[in-house]
Motif scaffolding. Sequence first.
Motif, PDB file in Angstrom:
ATOM      1  N   ARG A   1       0.853  -1.152  -0.213  1.00 46.06           N
ATOM      2  CA  ARG A   1      -0.080  -0.017  -0.093  1.00 46.06           C
ATOM      3  C   ARG A   1       0.953   1.375   0.163  1.00 46.06           C
ATOM      4  O   ARG A   1       0.609   2.135  -0.822  1.00 46.06           O
TER       5      ARG A   1
ATOM      6  N   ASN B   1       2.662   1.675  -3.502  1.00 45.27           N
ATOM      7  CA  ASN B   1       1.620   2.266  -4.396  1.00 45.27           C
ATOM      8  C   ASN B   1       1.664   3.575  -4.193  1.00 45.27           C
ATOM      9  O   ASN B   1       1.267   4.356  -5.192  1.00 45.27           O
TER      10      ASN B   1
ATOM     11  N   SER C   1      -4.060  -4.722  -1.745  1.00 44.48           N
ATOM     12  CA  SER C   1      -3.419  -4.709  -3.229  1.00 44.48           C
ATOM     13  C   SER C   1      -3.299  -6.207  -3.690  1.00 44.48           C
ATOM     14  O   SER C   1      -3.028  -6.293  -5.081  1.00 44.48           O
TER      15      SER C   1
ATOM     16  N   PRO D   1      -0.636  -6.882  -7.245  1.00 43.30           N
ATOM     17  CA  PRO D   1       0.007  -5.652  -6.797  1.00 43.30           C
ATOM     18  C   PRO D   1       0.470  -5.050  -8.051  1.00 43.30           C
ATOM     19  O   PRO D   1       0.569  -3.648  -8.055  1.00 43.30           O
TER      20      PRO D   1
ATOM     21  N   ILE E   1      -1.774  -2.921 -10.322  1.00 42.17           N
ATOM     22  CA  ILE E   1      -2.275  -1.677  -9.719  1.00 42.17           C
ATOM     23  C   ILE E   1      -1.437  -0.403 -10.325  1.00 42.17           C
ATOM     24  O   ILE E   1      -1.940   0.514 -10.877  1.00 42.17           O
TER      25      ILE E   1
END
Length: 247
Positions: free
Chosen positions: A149, A152, A163, A189, A192
């Motif tokens: 997290r 990102n 994620s 992940p 994303i």
Amino acid sequence: MISNTLRPVARVLVIIPCYNEEEAITAVVQSINKIDINNVATIDILVVNDCSTDSTLDILKQLNCKYLDLPVNLGIGGAMQAGYKFAFRNGYDVAVQMDGDGQHPAQELHKILLPIFNDEADVVIGSRFLVKEGFQSSIARRIGIKYFRWLNQFLIGITVHDSTSGFRAFNGQALQLANDYYPDEYPEPESIVQFGLSNLRIKEIAVTMQERQGGVSSINTSRAFYYMLKVTLGILFIYIRLFNKRT
């Protein structure tokens, strides 16, 4: 629940990547087949058998679903891209990813479809951690998820609390991107970053998940650090590749 009388009926394909899920796959498929979303969409199921070594394929032949039987094991990313290519080439409006181990209850499906139908998002991710109900995963996994997290947020400025969630819905734009390219090893992940750099709208929705109903996870506590390292490298590589394309 989803209801609508004006919106045209959408074609939804639920894609289930499957490797040695003989214990859970029957219940997963049957639960999805029972879903009724009030004439908003038709739902088909595609199970992608990733060269299972148990009786998964024999079970799929008896179930009410479509299936792809991969001749070699491609891993989760390759299996999902095979499903996305099938959805794109067969004209589906929405593609949904659900796990074959029973972690994603079919009754939660409408929650991730609704933002797609209402044109609020291009990618919807079902999250365990927005409300913190149901199964919350292991401590080691939660530490890794919090790290991703942060990563990102740092790279693309988008906050995704879960994620690694494999409970997702894509609209046509996201589906086309996944058809052209999709990360092959740790896609949840990494994708994303892919979608964020492609300016897609990513929305996270609270869902309730449950523990896997069969099989064994490929990621355990002893492999958690190795997993985090490999995913970090994958995320950085895809970020550099796509960022350079934009500049």
